[in-house]
Design an enzyme around this catalytic site. Structure first.
Site, PDB file in Angstrom:
ATOM      1  N   CYS A  92       0.870  -1.176   0.000  1.00 51.45           N
ATOM      2  CA  CYS A  92       0.000   0.000   0.000  1.00 51.45           C
ATOM      3  C   CYS A  92       0.907   1.227   0.000  1.00 51.45           C
ATOM      4  CB  CYS A  92      -0.932   0.017   1.207  1.00 51.45           C
ATOM      5  SG  CYS A  92      -2.043   1.439   1.112  1.00 51.45           S
ATOM      6  N   CYS A 250      -2.923   7.016  -5.046  1.00 54.79           N
ATOM      7  CA  CYS A 250      -2.756   5.558  -4.951  1.00 54.79           C
ATOM      8  C   CYS A 250      -1.354   5.130  -5.407  1.00 54.79           C
ATOM      9  CB  CYS A 250      -3.818   4.821  -5.747  1.00 54.79           C
ATOM     10  SG  CYS A 250      -3.813   3.044  -5.376  1.00 54.79           S
TER      11      CYS A 250
END
Ligand code: PYC
Length: 335
Positions: A92, A250
């Site tokens: 992530c 992201c």
């Protein structure tokens, strides 16, 4: 495992909740030990009381938890396991930035060029000035180009399937040369959420799978638009497996896009790419080609190592409270 201590931050708008042991130390288990204890028949399942830490009523529904543990590799500074309300993530990116910033904030800064062990590989992290953090991601690559998918309720979309630490279905709506179409701007969040969801459901319906990483589960959809900012190259809207959209650009989604741009000859190695998010925040990114001595059967020939920079800010810290009478403590609201 009992979790008490948490520190919340956001990275370009996307929340991260860092979970630490007492005295702000990493949990004693190594990452492989933790993965083994939370896996059944090779399937990693985050326990319900841990999932509950990433969702309502304990957290904003876009929250990603980052549990800090001992590394198993001698050259890593720590291990980290990421999950959101839907389950485990591979890497992530925004939470890596949030974690590095959080460790500095609690007075345990990472050493220069620190390695962090994730369940999908090592990442290298550099803490910079003014809340900025740069990381070099796991090798990212395109698994398949121009795959056509029928959306739920009809209509066909074409996208690339690429790995950036999670699997993405990338739909180019920015009018890039590869699409041969004129592009468009992002519409309202509600419209893009509905559109991305119709693609995600289309993927599920045909049970489309990618390469071996994370069992090939394509659980993120990235829509790419023309930017709204003059200083960005493109804007994205990333649908995450928990049904929320990424407020940041992201990190893993930008990595997957870089792999796709590289494969299509649309972005040169080391060239700067500024990725705008759905809410208008920005990551700065570039890539280098994976050196040939790192190439194994696991990686496609054109794998790239993305490098991504963004800013994170600590917003809260505290201790979890367990109330045996609380019907939501095992996750969600249980009557
Ligand atoms: O930044 O890689 C990322 C990410 C994945 C899901 C939410 N953020």
């Amino acid at each position: 495992m009992q979790i008490r201590r948490f520190i919340d931050s956001h990275t370009e708008g996307e929340p991260t909740r860092v979970l630490l042991a007492e005295n702000d130390a990493p949990f004693g288990a190594t990452l492989p030990e933790l993965l083994a204890s939370w896996s059944r028949e090779g399937q990693l399942t985050i326990p319900p009381d841990m999932l509950a830490l990433a969702s309502n009523p304990r957290a904003a529904d876009a929250t990603v938890c980052a549990l800090v543990c001992a590394p198993s590799s001698a050259d890593a500074s720590c291990g980290v396991l990421f999950w959101n309300a839907a389950g485990p993530l591979g890497m992530c990116g925004h939470a890596t930035i949030g974690l590095a910033r959080t460790l500095s904030w609690i007075g345990r800064p990472l050493p220069p060029a620190a390695k962090m062990e994730t369940r999908v590989g090592l990442v290298t992290v550099e803490t910079l000035a003014h809340g900025s953090v740069r990381f070099a991601n796991v090798a990212s690559y395109v698994f398949a180009r121009d795959v056509e998918i029928e959306r739920e309720h009809g209509g066909v979309v074409r996208g690339d399937i690429a790995w950036g630490g999670n699997w993405f279905f990338i739909v180019r709506l920015d009018g890039a040369p590869s699409t041969g179409k004129s592009g468009r701007l992002m519409r309202s969040l509600e419209e893009e959420l509905a559109y991305a969801n119709s693609i995600a459901r289309g993927l599920v319906r045909v049970n489309l799978r990618a390469g071996p990483e994370n069992n090939g589960l394509i659980d993120h959809v990235a829509l790419i638009f023309q930017p709204s900012r003059r200083d960005a190259h493109a804007r994205n809207f990333v649908l995450c497996p928990n049904g929320t959209f990424d407020r940041s650009p992201c990190g893993t989604g930008t990595s997957a896009l870089l792999a796709s741009l590289a494969a299509r000859g649309e972005l040169a190695p080391n060239a700067r790419w500024r990725q705008e998010s759905a809410i208008g925040s920005v990551f700065e990114a570039s890539y280098v080609m994976l050196e040939s001595n790192q190439t194994g059967s696991k990686f496609a020939a054109s794998s790239v190592i993305p490098q991504i920079t963004g800013r994170a800010f600590v917003v809260a810290e505290g201790n979890m409270v367990r109330d045996a009478g609380d019907p939501s403590q095992g996750g969600g609201w249980v009557e």
